[in-house]
Design a protein around this motif. Structure first.
Motif, PDB file in Angstrom:
ATOM      1  N   VAL A  12       5.786   0.920  -3.154  1.00 54.07           N
ATOM      2  CA  VAL A  12       6.112   2.304  -2.804  1.00 54.07           C
ATOM      3  C   VAL A  12       5.600   2.621  -1.408  1.00 54.07           C
ATOM      4  O   VAL A  12       6.326   3.158  -0.576  1.00 54.07           O
ATOM      5  N   LYS A  13       4.349   2.266  -1.146  1.00 55.37           N
ATOM      6  CA  LYS A  13       3.771   2.569   0.169  1.00 55.37           C
ATOM      7  C   LYS A  13       4.465   1.803   1.293  1.00 55.37           C
ATOM      8  O   LYS A  13       4.626   2.322   2.393  1.00 55.37           O
ATOM      9  N   ALA A  14       4.900   0.576   1.017  1.00 55.43           N
ATOM     10  CA  ALA A  14       5.503  -0.262   2.058  1.00 55.43           C
ATOM     11  C   ALA A  14       7.003  -0.020   2.237  1.00 55.43           C
ATOM     12  O   ALA A  14       7.516  -0.140   3.344  1.00 55.43           O
ATOM     13  N   ARG A  15       7.702   0.325   1.165  1.00 57.44           N
ATOM     14  CA  ARG A  15       9.160   0.299   1.225  1.00 57.44           C
ATOM     15  C   ARG A  15       9.863   1.616   0.959  1.00 57.44           C
ATOM     16  O   ARG A  15      11.068   1.721   1.182  1.00 57.44           O
ATOM     17  N   ALA A  16       9.160   2.616   0.451  1.00 55.98           N
ATOM     18  CA  ALA A  16       9.828   3.877   0.105  1.00 55.98           C
ATOM     19  C   ALA A  16       9.716   4.871   1.248  1.00 55.98           C
ATOM     20  O   ALA A  16       8.678   5.488   1.450  1.00 55.98           O
ATOM     21  N   SER A  17      10.788   5.026   1.991  1.00 56.71           N
ATOM     22  CA  SER A  17      10.775   6.036   3.050  1.00 56.71           C
ATOM     23  C   SER A  17      11.584   7.266   2.643  1.00 56.71           C
ATOM     24  O   SER A  17      11.340   8.349   3.154  1.00 56.71           O
ATOM     25  N   THR A  18      12.514   7.110   1.702  1.00 58.79           N
ATOM     26  CA  THR A  18      13.305   8.238   1.218  1.00 58.79           C
ATOM     27  C   THR A  18      13.150   8.367  -0.302  1.00 58.79           C
ATOM     28  O   THR A  18      12.655   7.451  -0.968  1.00 58.79           O
ATOM     29  N   VAL A  19      13.626   9.486  -0.825  1.00 57.84           N
ATOM     30  CA  VAL A  19      13.611   9.685  -2.270  1.00 57.84           C
ATOM     31  C   VAL A  19      14.453   8.600  -2.948  1.00 57.84           C
ATOM     32  O   VAL A  19      14.068   8.047  -3.970  1.00 57.84           O
ATOM     33  N   ALA A  20      15.597   8.262  -2.357  1.00 55.11           N
ATOM     34  CA  ALA A  20      16.450   7.208  -2.924  1.00 55.11           C
ATOM     35  C   ALA A  20      15.708   5.872  -2.970  1.00 55.11           C
ATOM     36  O   ALA A  20      15.832   5.124  -3.953  1.00 55.11           O
ATOM     37  N   ASP A  21      14.935   5.564  -1.938  1.00 54.33           N
ATOM     38  CA  ASP A  21      14.137   4.334  -1.934  1.00 54.33           C
ATOM     39  C   ASP A  21      13.145   4.349  -3.090  1.00 54.33           C
ATOM     40  O   ASP A  21      12.966   3.351  -3.779  1.00 54.33           O
ATOM     41  N   LEU A  22      12.482   5.481  -3.277  1.00 52.39           N
ATOM     42  CA  LEU A  22      11.500   5.605  -4.350  1.00 52.39           C
ATOM     43  C   LEU A  22      12.164   5.414  -5.704  1.00 52.39           C
ATOM     44  O   LEU A  22      11.669   4.654  -6.551  1.00 52.39           O
ATOM     45  N   ILE A  23      13.299   6.058  -5.921  1.00 55.83           N
ATOM     46  CA  ILE A  23      14.015   5.914  -7.186  1.00 55.83           C
ATOM     47  C   ILE A  23      14.384   4.461  -7.431  1.00 55.83           C
ATOM     48  O   ILE A  23      14.253   3.955  -8.548  1.00 55.83           O
ATOM     49  N   ALA A  24      14.815   3.760  -6.393  1.00 61.26           N
ATOM     50  CA  ALA A  24      15.204   2.354  -6.530  1.00 61.26           C
ATOM     51  C   ALA A  24      14.019   1.462  -6.891  1.00 61.26           C
ATOM     52  O   ALA A  24      14.196   0.415  -7.518  1.00 61.26           O
ATOM     53  N   LEU A  25      12.817   1.873  -6.513  1.00 64.71           N
ATOM     54  CA  LEU A  25      11.621   1.068  -6.793  1.00 64.71           C
ATOM     55  C   LEU A  25      11.018   1.344  -8.163  1.00 64.71           C
ATOM     56  O   LEU A  25      10.120   0.631  -8.603  1.00 64.71           O
ATOM     57  N   VAL A  26      11.508   2.386  -8.827  1.00 62.64           N
ATOM     58  CA  VAL A  26      10.990   2.741 -10.149  1.00 62.64           C
ATOM     59  C   VAL A  26      11.793   1.978 -11.196  1.00 62.64           C
ATOM     60  O   VAL A  26      13.012   2.100 -11.256  1.00 62.64           O
ATOM     61  N   ASP A  27      11.092   1.194 -11.992  1.00 60.28           N
ATOM     62  CA  ASP A  27      11.745   0.426 -13.043  1.00 60.28           C
ATOM     63  C   ASP A  27      11.363   0.992 -14.394  1.00 60.28           C
ATOM     64  O   ASP A  27      10.190   1.293 -14.633  1.00 60.28           O
ATOM     65  N   SER A  28      12.336   1.104 -15.253  1.00 57.15           N
ATOM     66  CA  SER A  28      12.028   1.455 -16.634  1.00 57.15           C
ATOM     67  C   SER A  28      11.414   0.247 -17.298  1.00 57.15           C
ATOM     68  O   SER A  28      11.816  -0.882 -17.030  1.00 57.15           O
ATOM     69  N   PRO A  29      10.447   0.459 -18.158  1.00 56.92           N
ATOM     70  CA  PRO A  29       9.839  -0.667 -18.844  1.00 56.92           C
ATOM     71  C   PRO A  29      10.857  -1.368 -19.738  1.00 56.92           C
ATOM     72  O   PRO A  29      11.769  -0.747 -20.247  1.00 56.92           O
ATOM     73  N   SER A  30      10.682  -2.652 -19.901  1.00 55.00           N
ATOM     74  CA  SER A  30      11.553  -3.403 -20.781  1.00 55.00           C
ATOM     75  C   SER A  30      11.075  -3.262 -22.214  1.00 55.00           C
ATOM     76  O   SER A  30       9.933  -2.895 -22.464  1.00 55.00           O
ATOM     77  N   GLU A  31      11.935  -3.571 -23.159  1.00 50.59           N
ATOM     78  CA  GLU A  31      11.568  -3.536 -24.562  1.00 50.59           C
ATOM     79  C   GLU A  31      10.480  -4.558 -24.826  1.00 50.59           C
ATOM     80  O   GLU A  31      10.494  -5.646 -24.259  1.00 50.59           O
TER      81      GLU A  31
END
Length: 98
Positions: free
Chosen positions: A77-96
């Motif tokens: 997040v600190k290195a790659r998220a410059s926009t809200v869209a970047d942040l959303i793309a870096l958020v992963d839902s946990p797997s089962e």
């Protein structure tokens, strides 16, 4: 001996979330931590320049998303998220659970 209650977050099964659920959660967290309105949080909004997020804010955002059950790498997040869209793309839902 205490009657400690189990942490419900640990015992609750986690299911994958939709893109809308991820986006909604990110928006809610950004609004709460950065004290911005929903209209301010668009995919194109720049975290630092438009929403005034600093590195401490990013840590708090990451922790808040993790508390909601999302898998978020703080360093990414600190290195790659410059926009809200970047942040959303870096958020992963946990797997089962396996």
């Amino acid at each position: 001996m205490t009657d400690a209650q189990p942490d419900a977050r640990i015992d609750t099964p986690v299911s994958p979330r939709t893109d809308t659920q991820v986006s909604d959660a990110v928006t809610e967290v950004l609004m709460r931590i950065l004290s911005v309105s929903e209209e301010d949080v668009t995919p194109e909004s720049r975290l630092a320049d438009d929403l005034d997020a600093d590195s401490l804010d990013l840590s708090e955002i990451t922790a808040a998303l993790a508390a909601r059950g999302f898998v978020v790498d703080k360093a990414d997040v600190k290195a790659r998220a410059s926009t809200v869209a970047d942040l959303i793309a870096l958020v992963d839902s946990p797997s089962e659970p396996a």
